[in-house]
Design a protein around this motif. Structure first.
Motif, PDB file in Angstrom:
ATOM      1  N   ILE A  50     -10.807  -9.589  -2.055  1.00 31.52           N
ATOM      2  CA  ILE A  50     -11.774  -8.623  -1.495  1.00 31.52           C
ATOM      3  C   ILE A  50     -11.287  -8.133  -0.128  1.00 31.52           C
ATOM      4  O   ILE A  50     -11.318  -6.922   0.164  1.00 31.52           O
ATOM      5  N   ALA A  51     -10.813  -9.077   0.705  1.00 28.47           N
ATOM      6  CA  ALA A  51     -10.306  -8.702   2.026  1.00 28.47           C
ATOM      7  C   ALA A  51      -9.121  -7.764   1.897  1.00 28.47           C
ATOM      8  O   ALA A  51      -8.995  -6.780   2.659  1.00 28.47           O
ATOM      9  N   SER A  52      -8.228  -8.048   0.923  1.00 28.74           N
ATOM     10  CA  SER A  52      -7.061  -7.181   0.699  1.00 28.74           C
ATOM     11  C   SER A  52      -7.489  -5.790   0.239  1.00 28.74           C
ATOM     12  O   SER A  52      -6.937  -4.775   0.682  1.00 28.74           O
ATOM     13  N   ALA A  53      -8.495  -5.741  -0.648  1.00 25.10           N
ATOM     14  CA  ALA A  53      -8.968  -4.451  -1.147  1.00 25.10           C
ATOM     15  C   ALA A  53      -9.605  -3.619  -0.033  1.00 25.10           C
ATOM     16  O   ALA A  53      -9.382  -2.404   0.070  1.00 25.10           O
ATOM     17  N   ILE A  54     -10.361  -4.290   0.827  1.00 28.12           N
ATOM     18  CA  ILE A  54     -10.998  -3.586   1.947  1.00 28.12           C
ATOM     19  C   ILE A  54      -9.941  -3.071   2.919  1.00 28.12           C
ATOM     20  O   ILE A  54     -10.043  -1.948   3.441  1.00 28.12           O
ATOM     21  N   ALA A  55      -8.897  -3.900   3.150  1.00 28.32           N
ATOM     22  CA  ALA A  55      -7.835  -3.490   4.071  1.00 28.32           C
ATOM     23  C   ALA A  55      -7.085  -2.266   3.561  1.00 28.32           C
ATOM     24  O   ALA A  55      -6.500  -1.509   4.359  1.00 28.32           O
ATOM     25  N   ASN A  56      -7.097  -2.034   2.257  1.00 25.28           N
ATOM     26  CA  ASN A  56      -6.360  -0.903   1.678  1.00 25.28           C
ATOM     27  C   ASN A  56      -7.261   0.256   1.254  1.00 25.28           C
ATOM     28  O   ASN A  56      -6.817   1.157   0.541  1.00 25.28           O
ATOM     29  N   VAL A  57      -8.509   0.230   1.689  1.00 31.91           N
ATOM     30  CA  VAL A  57      -9.440   1.313   1.342  1.00 31.91           C
ATOM     31  C   VAL A  57      -8.918   2.663   1.795  1.00 31.91           C
ATOM     32  O   VAL A  57      -9.021   3.680   1.093  1.00 31.91           O
ATOM     33  N   SER A  58      -8.323   2.706   2.995  1.00 27.81           N
ATOM     34  CA  SER A  58      -7.849   3.979   3.553  1.00 27.81           C
ATOM     35  C   SER A  58      -6.700   4.583   2.770  1.00 27.81           C
ATOM     36  O   SER A  58      -6.399   5.774   2.904  1.00 27.81           O
TER      37      SER A  58
END
Length: 450
Positions: A50-58
């Motif tokens: 989840i943290a990785s997915a949020i970090a790559n939202v942009s």
């Protein structure tokens, strides 16, 4: 060479066949606990994803890209929850099967994620599928196999990776936009791939990891097997030898197998009037009585470094100096005498307890002799027994029988009396002819001992 490699692999993957039934059951329980821990650990991995997915939202411009990523994470948590629910059930035929299903779902989700990023950022170049750093995520399901001692899970996870990876390579080669070259600069920083490296490097690295994980499991199982064998041996030996001797024997198991002649002190003990006494008890009461008697006697014997040779009905045969004689002159005889006195004190204490319960008093006779014997494992291939044999053993038994004639609960031979320092507390009984012997010997009894 290939045969030796094949045999090594077979020995690793077939180690479970060496486990006895009770150990296989224990291993199954440990695997179930490992599976439960692995599933709980999956939640930690899930939050990291989840943290990785949020970090790559942009980096994601489309709704579809966000949707696929978070659907994959939702499926991952749903699969984890279902797996945990199945493992918590006491009886479920899906417990073992779902381990494979869970691994398959994990690998499929990783493959879907790679494809999603290819559609978002691949710019139509299929080489992205082969070169993406997301390939390292295939290590996650592989690493979870370490929590369980099952080679099949490791192999299954590796096969899932190979299918996905070579599927990506096949898709890349099938696409006319794929660029194949031999330029490492373009391979590392550009859009091209070196086909031979792509075909071999990552699968070989993953294969090495598979062998490393498998060998780690193998070492754990082999250590468990050796530890169980050692504990079983200790448990068996502790019935006959004191704890100190057990440790020495386990460190040098050959000491029991080597037959040799050595000096040993032998103690015999027998319950007086046991035949008449046993006739008054039913079989269950007799069994309880003998068990308690032996428990008390063996405890004080072991406290004084004695080794239990055998029980012969109500009689006890004990040796001091087996399998390893004391390095201190006369210590084995001193230990035997102290053990004999402790046995009499223990019996006195027990008789006081029996008296309060209205039970009859128990009397024993103890005889001790020291001399050379043959000691070692004797018997057939079906049943071996570590024991001592020789004239010293027979003499010790007959000294014990002489307790009735002399009227003393404890008798020692003159050899033993000399070895313990010729103490004055002993009364000399001269010229005693033991049954089966031609020459008379001197025996010693303790003064004023009940």
């Amino acid at each position: 060479m290939f045969r030796s490699i094949r045999n090594a692999i077979q020995s690793v993957y077939c180690i479970r066949d060496q486990f006895p039934k009770y150990m296989s059951e224990l291993l199954f329980e440990e695997e179930a606990m490992g599976a439960l821990f692995a599933v709980r650990f999956r939640y930690v991995i899930g939050f990291a994803l989840i943290a990785s997915a949020i970090a790559n939202v942009s980096n994601i411009e489309t709704i579809w890209g966000h949707l696929v990523n978070f659907i994959a994470i939702a499926v991952y948590f749903t699969n984890t929850f279902i797996h945990l629910h199945i493992l918590k059930k006491k009886q479920s035929k899906w417990k073992t099967k779902y381990d494979y299903i869970s691994l398959l779902v994990d690998n499929v989700l990783i493959t879907m994620t790679i494809l999603n990023w290819y559609w978002i950022k691949g710019d139509g170049n299929p080489n992205f599928l082969v070169k993406t750093p997301l390939m390292i995520f295939y290590l996650l399901p592989l690493s979870l196999c370490l929590f369980q001692y099952r080679f099949s899970l490791v192999v299954f996870s590796f096969v899932c990776f190979l299918i996905s990876y070579y599927g990506f390579i096949a898709a890349a080669l099938h696409d006319p936009d794929a660029i194949v070259s031999l330029d490492w600069h373009s391979y590392v920083l550009g859009d091209e791939i070196i086909l031979l490296d792509a075909l071999v490097s990552k699968p070989v690295i993953y294969l090495i990891l598979v062998f490393a994980i498998s060998y780690a499991i193998f070492r754990s199982l082999r250590m468990l097997l050796k530890f169980a064998a050692s504990e079983t041996q200790k448990t068996t030996l502790s019935r006959y030898f004191s704890p100190d001797l057990v440790s020495e024997i386990v460190s040098d198991p050959e000491v029991l197998g080597k037959g040799k002649r050595q000096k040993v002190t032998v103690l015999f003990s027998d319950i007086r009037g046991f035949t008449q006494f046993s006739e008054l008890l039913d079989p269950e009461e007799l069994s309880i009585f003998l068990t308690e008697f032996r428990r008390r006697m063996v405890r004080v014997i072991f406290q004084n470094k004695g080794s239990l040779d055998k029980f012969i009905g109500d009689a006890v045969m004990v040796t001091f100096g087996t399998p390893l004689p004391s390095e201190i002159l006369g210590e084995d005889s001193r230990n035997a005498v102290v053990a004999a006195k402790s046995m009499l004190e223990e019996l006195k204490s027990w008789n006081e307890e029996r008296k309060t319960l209205g039970q009859v008093e128990i009397k024993i006779g103890i005889g001790i002799h020291s001399g050379e014997v043959f000691c070692g494992s004797i018997g057939s291939e079906e049943r071996m027994e570590y024991t001592v044999i020789g004239d010293t053993v027979n003499t010790a038994s007959r000294i014990e029988s002489a307790c009735k004639t002399i009227g003393s609960p404890l008798l020692i031979s003159e050899v033993v009396w000399n070895e313990i320092g010729k103490p004055n507390e002993w009364v000399k009984n001269e010229g005693i002819l033991l049954p089966g012997r031609e020459q008379k010997i001197n025996l010693y009894s303790v003064k004023n001992h009940p």
